[in-house]
Enzyme design. Sequence first.
Site, PDB file in Angstrom:
ATOM      1  N   SER A  40       0.734  -1.258  -0.060  1.00  0.00           N
ATOM      2  CA  SER A  40      -0.060  -0.137   0.151  1.00  0.00           C
ATOM      3  C   SER A  40       0.861   1.118  -0.318  1.00  0.00           C
ATOM      4  O   SER A  40       1.977   1.231   0.176  1.00  0.00           O
ATOM      5  CB  SER A  40      -0.931  -0.161   1.280  1.00  0.00           C
ATOM      6  OG  SER A  40      -0.292   0.221   2.537  1.00  0.00           O
ATOM      7  N   SER A  42       0.933   3.707   2.303  1.00  0.00           N
ATOM      8  CA  SER A  42       0.782   4.422   3.356  1.00  0.00           C
ATOM      9  C   SER A  42       2.102   5.001   4.155  1.00  0.00           C
ATOM     10  O   SER A  42       2.288   5.626   4.909  1.00  0.00           O
ATOM     11  CB  SER A  42       0.276   3.568   4.494  1.00  0.00           C
ATOM     12  OG  SER A  42       1.132   2.379   5.064  1.00  0.00           O
ATOM     13  N   LYS A 119       5.461   0.646   9.431  1.00  0.00           N
ATOM     14  CA  LYS A 119       5.273   1.902   9.690  1.00  0.00           C
ATOM     15  C   LYS A 119       6.462   2.380  10.436  1.00  0.00           C
ATOM     16  O   LYS A 119       7.121   1.822  10.596  1.00  0.00           O
ATOM     17  CB  LYS A 119       4.008   2.110  10.699  1.00  0.00           C
ATOM     18  CG  LYS A 119       2.596   1.816  10.279  1.00  0.00           C
ATOM     19  CD  LYS A 119       2.010   2.237   9.268  1.00  0.00           C
ATOM     20  CE  LYS A 119       0.625   1.724   8.714  1.00  0.00           C
ATOM     21  NZ  LYS A 119       0.063   2.261   7.632  1.00  0.00           N
ATOM     22  N   SER A 226      -2.928   6.731   5.872  1.00  0.00           N
ATOM     23  CA  SER A 226      -2.265   5.661   6.501  1.00  0.00           C
ATOM     24  C   SER A 226      -3.138   5.343   7.729  1.00  0.00           C
ATOM     25  O   SER A 226      -3.800   6.163   8.718  1.00  0.00           O
ATOM     26  CB  SER A 226      -0.919   5.922   7.156  1.00  0.00           C
ATOM     27  OG  SER A 226      -0.526   5.105   8.388  1.00  0.00           O
TER      28      SER A 226
END
Length: 278
Positions: A40, A42, A119, A226
């Site tokens: 993705s 994010s 992250k 996100s």
Amino acid sequence: MASDSGKGNGFFETIKTVVYALLIAGIFRTLFFQPFWIPSGSMKDTLLIGDFLFVNKMAYGYSYASCPSVYLPAIGIDIDAEDICGFLDGDNTRILGGEPQRGDVVVFRHPVSGRDFIKRLIGLPGETVQVKGGVLFINGTPVQVEPAGNFEETAEPQGPQGMRPRCANGPVGDGGICIKERFTETLPNGVSHDILNIGTQGSDDTPVYTVPAGQYFFMGDNRDNSSDSRIPAITGGVGFVPYENIVGRADRIMFSSAGRSMLYFWTWRADRFFKGVH
């Protein structure tokens, strides 16, 4: 002419070789490095959809989350780390444990779904974290943010899932230029990295979060796109992440492809091969 017993021995030798290879690969993946595809957007522009990297499991030591998960829904395979090492789960400790540092890009197991997420580590145990007007505050102090131009990409389906980017310049048709504002954020320990802004939304203003002992607060660099610790895990976000759920640190991109398959060589991003993650 080869005997039937010779053929049988050759077959079993092949099976043994395959089994040994799988065992060695499993040990390597459990103890040292785990492959990870970026699915993705994010973490743009630090990580792009289609980046392939190895996660350094030695950086923080080992827990039940260090055991490999295999999720291949197309063929019905769903082997979770808890299925293999669940007996180690629950005490929030690690073997040969090392402390994650603020600003590290980390792969961890989602506290509810168990799926692997990636992250940036923002808040440490005992700290407070808040976002006000799109600016990150740690322990009540705003971090340093400086404009860094725009991030531009082509508006088109990206990666195997065909995800379309969100743009600050409104809906953009296929082939158009999708623009996001880019800023350089500097965390209290001096780690600097890019963050992206799409527009004003609810996640730009949050309550004050106090990170519990033994847990961590994570955010994506593409702040408006996100699902992270700003949203509780039980309502679709990530929430606080326990120490034992950490898998490892992302250090370097090994390969990158902008296409739906790594076999589409004309979509390879050669400028991202072996690029460090910061």
